[in-house]
Design a protein around this motif. Structure first.
Motif, PDB file in Angstrom:
ATOM      1  N   TYR A  47      24.914 -17.510   4.451  1.00  0.00           N
ATOM      2  CA  TYR A  47      23.565 -17.602   5.037  1.00  0.00           C
ATOM      3  C   TYR A  47      22.748 -16.360   4.736  1.00  0.00           C
ATOM      4  O   TYR A  47      23.291 -15.263   4.587  1.00  0.00           O
ATOM      5  CB  TYR A  47      23.677 -17.736   6.564  1.00  0.00           C
ATOM      6  N   LYS A  48      21.430 -16.546   4.732  1.00  0.00           N
ATOM      7  CA  LYS A  48      20.520 -15.399   4.696  1.00  0.00           C
ATOM      8  C   LYS A  48      20.660 -14.680   6.046  1.00  0.00           C
ATOM      9  O   LYS A  48      21.029 -15.311   7.047  1.00  0.00           O
ATOM     10  CB  LYS A  48      19.077 -15.888   4.517  1.00  0.00           C
ATOM     11  N   PRO A  49      20.349 -13.376   6.093  1.00  0.00           N
ATOM     12  CA  PRO A  49      20.638 -12.631   7.329  1.00  0.00           C
ATOM     13  C   PRO A  49      19.805 -13.048   8.554  1.00  0.00           C
ATOM     14  O   PRO A  49      20.267 -12.941   9.682  1.00  0.00           O
ATOM     15  CB  PRO A  49      20.341 -11.169   6.976  1.00  0.00           C
ATOM     16  N   GLN A  50      18.554 -13.539   8.337  1.00  0.00           N
ATOM     17  CA  GLN A  50      17.703 -13.741   9.528  1.00  0.00           C
ATOM     18  C   GLN A  50      18.134 -14.952  10.352  1.00  0.00           C
ATOM     19  O   GLN A  50      18.526 -15.977   9.807  1.00  0.00           O
ATOM     20  CB  GLN A  50      16.213 -13.861   9.148  1.00  0.00           C
ATOM     21  N   LYS A 114      30.868 -11.889   6.879  1.00  0.00           N
ATOM     22  CA  LYS A 114      29.879 -11.165   7.695  1.00  0.00           C
ATOM     23  C   LYS A 114      30.180 -11.316   9.182  1.00  0.00           C
ATOM     24  O   LYS A 114      29.985 -10.399   9.950  1.00  0.00           O
ATOM     25  CB  LYS A 114      28.469 -11.705   7.422  1.00  0.00           C
ATOM     26  N   ASN A 119      29.662 -16.696   8.947  1.00  0.00           N
ATOM     27  CA  ASN A 119      28.513 -15.885   8.526  1.00  0.00           C
ATOM     28  C   ASN A 119      27.162 -16.370   9.059  1.00  0.00           C
ATOM     29  O   ASN A 119      26.120 -15.822   8.684  1.00  0.00           O
ATOM     30  CB  ASN A 119      28.452 -15.765   6.995  1.00  0.00           C
ATOM     31  N   TYR A 194      19.543 -19.966   7.544  1.00  0.00           N
ATOM     32  CA  TYR A 194      18.964 -20.361   6.259  1.00  0.00           C
ATOM     33  C   TYR A 194      20.038 -20.228   5.181  1.00  0.00           C
ATOM     34  O   TYR A 194      20.666 -19.161   5.061  1.00  0.00           O
ATOM     35  CB  TYR A 194      17.723 -19.509   5.959  1.00  0.00           C
ATOM     36  N   ASP A 196      22.420 -19.739   1.995  1.00  0.00           N
ATOM     37  CA  ASP A 196      22.457 -18.865   0.831  1.00  0.00           C
ATOM     38  C   ASP A 196      23.453 -19.425  -0.187  1.00  0.00           C
ATOM     39  O   ASP A 196      24.052 -18.687  -0.959  1.00  0.00           O
ATOM     40  CB  ASP A 196      22.856 -17.444   1.250  1.00  0.00           C
ATOM     41  N   GLU A 197      23.672 -20.718  -0.111  1.00  0.00           N
ATOM     42  CA  GLU A 197      24.521 -21.430  -1.074  1.00  0.00           C
ATOM     43  C   GLU A 197      24.153 -22.913  -0.993  1.00  0.00           C
ATOM     44  O   GLU A 197      23.544 -23.342  -0.004  1.00  0.00           O
ATOM     45  CB  GLU A 197      26.010 -21.252  -0.761  1.00  0.00           C
TER      46      GLU A 197
END
Ligand SMILES: Cc1cc2nc3c(=O)[nH]c(=O)nc-3n(C[C@H](O)[C@H](O)[C@H](O)COP(=O)(O)O)c2cc1C
Length: 213
Positions: A47-50, A114, A119, A194, A196-197
């Motif tokens: 995932y994106k961090p936000q 993460k 994550n 969000y 990330d893959e």
């Protein structure tokens, strides 16, 4: 005679064209947004961090509680967490536990690791009460949330593995923060964020489906 033959041929061609148009129409009708969303959803583990915006999460969770449920008992309690202190805090304890066996250690020492929720930056905890269909209701609710999320461009994952961890003594501090009523038990955890893959679909065994005449 020749004219009659031509007439029959033209009529046949027109009719077959009509059928294939009808087929196409049916196919188009069956490719609506809901079906596309169902078929495109995949479990996301990067995932994106936000975190997901709270307004959007509220909508997703509302879709969850609108799932069908036995006798409308609504035997669930839902908690949403996007506080990094909570997520990182329980992950720290989880990592220590995982390090005690080689498979767990491999997972938490992976550079892509993460947090313990695969994550995801936003986490939903679902606890269920003592109702005959509570587990089924929980599953239906979870799928409503994951499909709603997908339709909004948000990735998700259902997680069974954190359930036992959260019930352990080590994690009691964090479990207590969820403030579930005493007669409720944690049943499922969902991660959102969000993506990330974009993983491919895992194969499904269609031989499991049979028509019975
Ligand atoms: C009840 C349940 C528990 C799951 N627990 C985990 C889990 O602990 N860890 C994980 O990585 N995936 C977990 N998954 C995700 C499944 O592995 C995934 O749904 C399945 O492999 C099919 O892939 P797809 O969701 O991409 O179609 C769980 C799914 C469900 C429904």
């Amino acid at each position: 005679m020749k004219k009659l033959f031509l007439y029959i041929m033209t009529a046949t061609l027109l009719l077959s064209g009509c059928n294939s148009n009808q087929d196409k129409q049916t196919q188009n009708d069956m490719n609506n947004e809901v079906i596309e969303t169902i078929m495109a959803r995949r479990s996301i583990r990067a995932y994106k961090p936000q975190a997901v915006e709270r307004e959007i999460m509220n909508q997703i969770v509302k879709c969850g509680i609108n799932a069908p449920n036995g006798m409308n008992a609504q035997p669930w309690e839902v908690r949403i967490v996007d506080n990094p202190e909570f997520i990182d805090g329980c992950t720290k304890i989880f990592v220590e536990r995982m390090k005690q066996d080689p498979r767990g250690a491999k997972m938490v020492e992976d550079p892509s690791f993460k947090n313990m929720f695969r994550n995801a930056p936003t986490v939903v905890f679902i606890a269920i009460g003592d109702s005959r269909f509570a587990q089924i209701d929980c599953g239906l609710m979870a799928q409503n949330m994951m499909l709603a999320a997908k339709s909004l461009g948000i990735g998700s994952i259902a997680l069974g593995s954190p359930v036992d961890f959260f019930k352990s003594e080590e994690a009691a501090e964090y479990y207590n923060k969820l403030e579930f009523p005493e007669n409720y038990t944690l049943a499922l955890v969902l991660g959102f964020g969000y993506p990330d893959e974009s993983p491919d679909a895992k194969p499904r065994d269609e031989s499991k489906i049979r028509w019975i005449e």
